[in-house]
Design an enzyme around this catalytic site. Sequence first.
Site, PDB file in Angstrom:
ATOM      1  N   LYS A 253       1.033  -0.849  -0.633  1.00 38.13           N
ATOM      2  CA  LYS A 253       0.259   0.056   0.056  1.00 38.13           C
ATOM      3  C   LYS A 253       0.689   1.632  -0.034  1.00 38.13           C
ATOM      4  CE  LYS A 253      -3.089   2.911   0.767  1.00 38.13           C
ATOM      5  NZ  LYS A 253      -3.933   3.913  -0.724  1.00 38.13           N
TER       6      LYS A 253
ATOM      7  N   LYS B 169       2.534  11.064   5.448  1.00 40.43           N
ATOM      8  CA  LYS B 169       3.042   9.702   6.064  1.00 40.43           C
ATOM      9  C   LYS B 169       3.369   8.663   5.772  1.00 40.43           C
ATOM     10  CE  LYS B 169      -0.938   7.720   7.206  1.00 40.43           C
ATOM     11  NZ  LYS B 169      -1.795   5.824   6.734  1.00 40.43           N
TER      12      LYS B 169
HETATM   13  P1  NAD Z   1      -9.883  10.112   8.375  1.00 44.21           P
HETATM   14  O1  NAD Z   1      -8.895  10.996   8.891  1.00 44.21           O
HETATM   15  O2  NAD Z   1     -10.736  11.168   7.830  1.00 44.21           O
HETATM   16  O3  NAD Z   1     -10.496   9.116   9.079  1.00 44.21           O
HETATM   17  C1  NAD Z   1     -10.242   8.907  10.420  1.00 44.21           C
HETATM   18  C2  NAD Z   1     -11.385   8.745  11.888  1.00 44.21           C
HETATM   19  O4  NAD Z   1     -10.360   7.844  12.840  1.00 44.21           O
HETATM   20  C3  NAD Z   1     -11.952   9.836  11.970  1.00 44.21           C
HETATM   21  O5  NAD Z   1     -12.804   9.910  12.036  1.00 44.21           O
HETATM   22  C4  NAD Z   1     -11.544  10.085  13.468  1.00 44.21           C
HETATM   23  O6  NAD Z   1     -12.113  10.916  14.211  1.00 44.21           O
HETATM   24  C5  NAD Z   1     -11.498   8.733  13.745  1.00 44.21           C
HETATM   25  N1  NAD Z   1      -9.725   7.996  15.167  1.00 44.21           N
HETATM   26  C6  NAD Z   1      -8.748   8.802  14.971  1.00 44.21           C
HETATM   27  N2  NAD Z   1      -8.195   8.081  15.970  1.00 44.21           N
HETATM   28  C7  NAD Z   1      -9.501   7.526  16.713  1.00 44.21           C
HETATM   29  C8  NAD Z   1      -8.543   6.473  18.122  1.00 44.21           C
HETATM   30  N3  NAD Z   1      -7.962   7.075  18.374  1.00 44.21           N
HETATM   31  N4  NAD Z   1     -10.331   5.900  18.324  1.00 44.21           N
HETATM   32  C9  NAD Z   1     -11.292   5.989  17.487  1.00 44.21           C
HETATM   33  N5  NAD Z   1     -10.988   6.449  16.426  1.00 44.21           N
HETATM   34  C10 NAD Z   1     -10.391   7.500  15.658  1.00 44.21           C
HETATM   35  O7  NAD Z   1      -9.199   9.087   7.445  1.00 44.21           O
HETATM   36  P2  NAD Z   1      -8.824   8.548   6.362  1.00 44.21           P
HETATM   37  O8  NAD Z   1      -8.533   9.377   5.093  1.00 44.21           O
HETATM   38  O9  NAD Z   1     -10.485   7.813   6.375  1.00 44.21           O
HETATM   39  O10 NAD Z   1      -8.295   7.638   6.002  1.00 44.21           O
HETATM   40  C11 NAD Z   1      -8.306   6.889   7.328  1.00 44.21           C
HETATM   41  C12 NAD Z   1      -6.927   5.593   6.796  1.00 44.21           C
HETATM   42  O11 NAD Z   1      -6.765   5.404   5.611  1.00 44.21           O
HETATM   43  C13 NAD Z   1      -5.650   6.271   6.592  1.00 44.21           C
HETATM   44  O12 NAD Z   1      -4.276   5.461   6.920  1.00 44.21           O
HETATM   45  C14 NAD Z   1      -4.854   6.880   5.558  1.00 44.21           C
HETATM   46  O13 NAD Z   1      -4.165   6.609   4.990  1.00 44.21           O
HETATM   47  C15 NAD Z   1      -6.025   5.513   4.792  1.00 44.21           C
HETATM   48  N6  NAD Z   1      -6.711   5.730   2.912  1.00 44.21           N
HETATM   49  C16 NAD Z   1      -7.183   6.633   3.281  1.00 44.21           C
HETATM   50  C17 NAD Z   1      -7.749   6.997   1.782  1.00 44.21           C
HETATM   51  C18 NAD Z   1      -8.213   8.119   1.783  1.00 44.21           C
HETATM   52  O14 NAD Z   1      -8.682   8.553   0.423  1.00 44.21           O
HETATM   53  N7  NAD Z   1      -8.851   9.227   2.319  1.00 44.21           N
HETATM   54  C19 NAD Z   1      -7.653   5.910   0.918  1.00 44.21           C
HETATM   55  C20 NAD Z   1      -7.212   5.458   1.171  1.00 44.21           C
HETATM   56  C21 NAD Z   1      -6.522   4.772   2.258  1.00 44.21           C
END
Ligand code: NAD
Length: 297
Positions: A170, A239
Amino acid sequence: MKIGFIGLGNMGFPMACQLVEGGYELVVYDTREQPLNNMADRGAEPAPSLHALARLADLIILMLPDSRAVEAVVLGDNGLSGALRGKTIIIDMSTSTPSVTKRIGETIARLGSVFIDAPVSGGVRKAEEGSLTIMVGGEAETLAAIEPVLKTMGDHIVHAGPLGSGHTIKVLNNLLSATHFLATLEILCAGVNLGLRPENMLSVINTSTGRNLSSEYKVPNFVLNRTFNSGFSMDLMCKDIAIAVSLINEGKTPAFLPGVVSQIWNLANENGKRTSDHTEIAKLYEAWLGSELSIAT
Ligand code: NAD
């Protein structure tokens, strides 16, 4: 089967919605109240704590920002590990650091449960469609057990190898994507400086050999039309790049572009862009260029 889902952000929310639509019973947790209420409106059960979720769920999915959050949720004070029942499978679908994934997996295995990595690619659009690519790191028999659940969220599932392999693929993929994005911006800037229109350039590039996802989708949809709302933050992109660069350096791989790519993304992030969408890195190039990459009106 009751699924626990933790992390209802840009990606987690639409992925959890797919599971509810696929007929699964869901118990959900997030540190923010808003997405919990929104999931409750869709029929999911908000859990008051991680322990409560661990006691209710047969299978737990994590979609958190990074390994730090994953470790806190799984092994931290009041984390899942204090209340797991039987042989629970925990699937980390976040983009995490492979070495931390392996360490968490070893601890969870000692507690009699299973930890597996299954990060995703395809962004918010494919999360909403249930058509993500999912790369899995772990035992084949664990993958076989969770595959029906993964298929609710994705349509291309690849067994990458042992625990941590999904996270490794990834971040390498995202480094490549981050490289494409910068290369595309630099070529568009060069063309604009030579008197070309960006939309004309993309019209040629996207039917020619230079095309890539940034030229075909990201630049037209999030830069040229000035929306900058891909749903993937600059901070998360940096990150992922940092994890990939550190893996490349650890392996002493002959790779020269990652260092430069990483410096440019970090420069954009440090210029006060930490909370912005990753596509806003185009504004850094526009500042250097002295004009906007937008469609002529
Ligand atoms: P985001 O920041 O929108 O969502 C993260 C969620 O986790 C939030 O709702 C936050 O409140 C919650 N959170 C954080 N710490 C927490 C804790 N200790 N306990 C419970 N909830 C907690 O992030 P995202 O864009 O949804 O990405 C999530 C993951 O997926 C990341 O690792 C990112 O790199 C990966 N990702 C993102 C995308 C994208 O297009 N956004 C695509 C592929 C992968």
